[in-house]
Scaffold this active site. Structure first.
Site, short mmCIF file in Angstrom:
data_model
loop_
_atom_site.label_atom_id
_atom_site.label_comp_id
_atom_site.label_asym_id
_atom_site.label_seq_id
_atom_site.Cartn_x
_atom_site.Cartn_y
_atom_site.Cartn_z
N CYS A 248 60.75 17.10 9.38
CA CYS A 248 60.08 16.85 8.11
C CYS A 248 58.83 17.72 7.96
CB CYS A 248 59.79 15.36 7.95
SG CYS A 248 59.59 14.91 6.22
N HIS B 61 64.72 12.90 8.63
CA HIS B 61 64.27 12.28 9.87
C HIS B 61 65.50 11.86 10.67
CE1 HIS B 61 59.96 12.07 9.15
NE2 HIS B 61 60.26 11.88 7.89
N GLU C 289 65.84 11.23 13.56
CA GLU C 289 65.54 10.24 14.61
C GLU C 289 65.91 8.81 14.18
OE1 GLU C 289 63.34 12.12 12.98
OE2 GLU C 289 61.48 11.04 12.53
#
Ligand code: GLN
Length: 572
Positions: free
Chosen positions: A386, A549, A551
């Site tokens: 990001c 993102h 993650e």
């Protein structure tokens, strides 16, 4: 009908109630059941979007754009499922829904009250989240005895009355301290927690005893007598090295069988823990170790720096490492240090890879840009998440395209080269200071470029196929498909979650590409506007940035493609 498992915490917060909830879910999945979880957060905030991450840990983002407490992330990481935002209940949401309805005249002359209206709203929400599951595990946030969670305990008790005790089981997760001056494990706080819970008419069916060490027989007996439950349902959960061991440890106490017995149910399949065990072994004893620097902004609270604000990144590296049989050692480096002394950048030579994570605002930004430059110049694997993509683009524009003044308008609104800029629709929001839930949030589709490194990674990890299945479901709802950017059939698409306002400025894409930056994925809006989602540099061992993102979509046994590629590159 779904069965409910209610998990409440006694004694204090932070003892691993979320991980215990997730582990119970994982166990029931292994016995062949469909499981999901609900998290109750008794605060008045509508969601976690505007909470300080240094106090509450990172904000978790769901597919459908919810900004939620990180426990939902723990559930997803253990259960390998996508959990929607409605599985998180806050006091704020519950009251807002009831008051909104009252304002719209829906209660027709009634007095709107805590009982039944608030209680019904809570039950309704829990039931809606339970559709099509065999088990729903409801974690009640906070600690028993907090004023705030009384309405929720009341509602759960009422749900029990509606559907019968045979369909509800209560877990109490407690903590048994061992004060250093006496070196003896104390059961008193647990006894008090049991009593507090009983004041709500709730008697635990299971007590999970968290402690530094395993529970011994005398203490098990004490708790058993006090709580009036079978000692086999007093379960010991001592500290361990990795949270992913917990389902295995709980299974050593035969928790799965005991839960099913409690509900009068049988296993649908015999559990197979071999794959999970292998991953846990890889975490505990990896064949090799790589060293990663995460260059970010760190804020200390008192004497403690909260690494929890980047929890998902930690976890994603761990998952990637577990699949590759590699340990990942993480150092958190404050980017401001590089601004103060460029020499200190040389420290980055000691690392196998560099991550610049998501972030907001100007603090330490130039240091992050210097780190991205160092990774590019020295051919050190780089992953930009990001803000980490945006700043890598700024760096490239300045140093490879000759736009000396290039910047993101988040930092310098007057820059002559706004390579990262806000979308017109977001401008209005910023002007009106409407910050709550107004970023580009949740899952969006990215069309991946043929032959790109990014595409290869999504293929190699099987994620592309998985996303294809998700897309086949999503396109059933045309408006949803439109919003996500699934406009044509047959495209190679990755789905990742977002939480940001700024974008790569389309006006600079050609120039950046001419100078060697490859845009390996884009989101296409229904009006055909394209927003860049991935960048990569050929002629570099691994230099990838993503506007998303990733993650938030990493699970043990199913790692995020970009983290997988990054850790692999770090090991070379
Ligand atoms: N501050 C940047 C934006 O709003 C990046 C956000 C992030 O990293 N999550 O676009």
């Amino acid at each position: 009908m779904p069965r409910y498992i209610v998990v409440a915490g006694g004694v204090m917060s932070g003892v691993g109630k979320g991980v215990t909830t997730a582990s119970i879910g994982k166990i029931l999945q292994e016995y062949g059941y469909k499981v999901s979880s609900v998290k109750i957060d008794p605060y008045l905030n509508f969601d976690a979007g505007t909470l300080r991450p240094t106090e509450h840990g990172e904000v978790w983002v769901t597919d459908d754009g919810g900004e939620i407490d990180q426990d939902l992330g723990t559930y997803e990481r253990f259960l390998n499922i996508d959990i929607p935002r409605r599985n998180n209940l806050t006091t704020g949401q519950v009251y807002k829904a009831v008051i909104d309805r009252e304002r719209q005249g829906e209660y027709l002359g009634q007095t709107v009250q805590f009982i039944p209206h608030i209680i019904d709203e809570i039950k309704d929400r829990i039931k809606k989240a339970s559709n099509s599951y065999d088990f729903i595990i409801v974690e009640v946030g906070g600690t028993i005895g907090d004023y705030e969670n009384i309405p929720f305990l009341f509602a759960l008790k009422s749900l029990e009355r509606d559907i019968g005790k045979q369909n509800v089981s209560y877990f109490l997760v407690t903590y048994l301290p061992i004060p250093s001056h006496i070196e003896e494990m104390k059961t008193k706080p647990t006894q008090q927690a049991i009593r507090l819970l009983s004041e709500h008419g709730i008697f635990p069916d299971f007590i999970i005893c968290r402690a530094k060490r395993a529970l011994d027989t005398p203490r098990k007996k004490k708790i058993e007598t006090y709580a009036n439950i079978a000692s086999e349902n007093v379960i010991s959960e001592p500290d361990i090295e990795t949270v992913y061991q917990i389902p295995l440890d709980l299974e050593k106490e035969k928790l799965g069988e005991k839960i099913l017995k409690e509900f009068g149910m049988k296993a649908k399949k015999s559990p197979d823990w071999s794959e999970w065990k292998k991953l846990v072994d890889n975490i505990l004893k990896p064949k090799k170790t790589v060293k990663v620097a995460i260059v970010g902004k760190y804020i200390d609270i008192g004497d403690y720096a909260l690494a929890d604000s980047y929890l998902s990144i930690n976890q994603s590296l761990l998952h990637a490492g577990a699949s590759l049989n590699a340990g990942v050692e993480i150092d958190w480096l404050d980017s401001k240090k590089f601004e103060d002394s460029k020499k200190s950048l040389n420290e980055l030579k000691d690392y196998d890879g560099i991550i610049v994570p998501g972030g907001f605002g100007s603090s330490g930004v130039e240091g992050k840009i210097l780190a991205a430059n160092f990774a590019r110049a020295n051919k050190i694997p780089y992953l930009g998440l990001c803000y980490g993509l945006q700043l890598a683009v700024v760096e490239f524009a300045r140093n490879a395209c000759g736009l000396k003044d290039a910047n993101t308008t988040e930092i310098n609104p007057k820059t002559s080269s706004p390579v990262i800029d806000v979308q017109p629709a977001q401008k209005e929001i910023l002007e009106k200071s409407m910050y709550g839930g107004t970023m580009r949030l949740g899952q969006y589709a990215a069309v991946l470029k043929d032959k790109s490194q990014v595409l290869k990674l999504y293929e190699e990890t099987g994620r592309l196929k998985e996303d294809e299945k998700r897309i086949n479901e999503l396109v059933k709802d045309k408006s949803q498909a439109f919003r996500l950017g699934i406009l044509e059939k047959g495209r190679k698409i990755a789905l990742e979650r977002h939480r940001h306002r700024y974008e790569v400025n389309p006006k600079f894409v050609d120039l950046l590409e001419k100078n060697g930056m490859v845009f390996s994925g884009y989101y296409e809006r229904f009006d055909r506007t394209r927003l860049m989602e991935y960048v990569e540099l050929p002629n570099h061992p691994f230099f990838i940035g993503t506007q998303a993102h990733p993650e938030f979509k990493s699970r043990l046994g199913n790692p995020s493609p970009l983290f997988y590629g990054f850790v692999k590159a770090c090991g070379k």
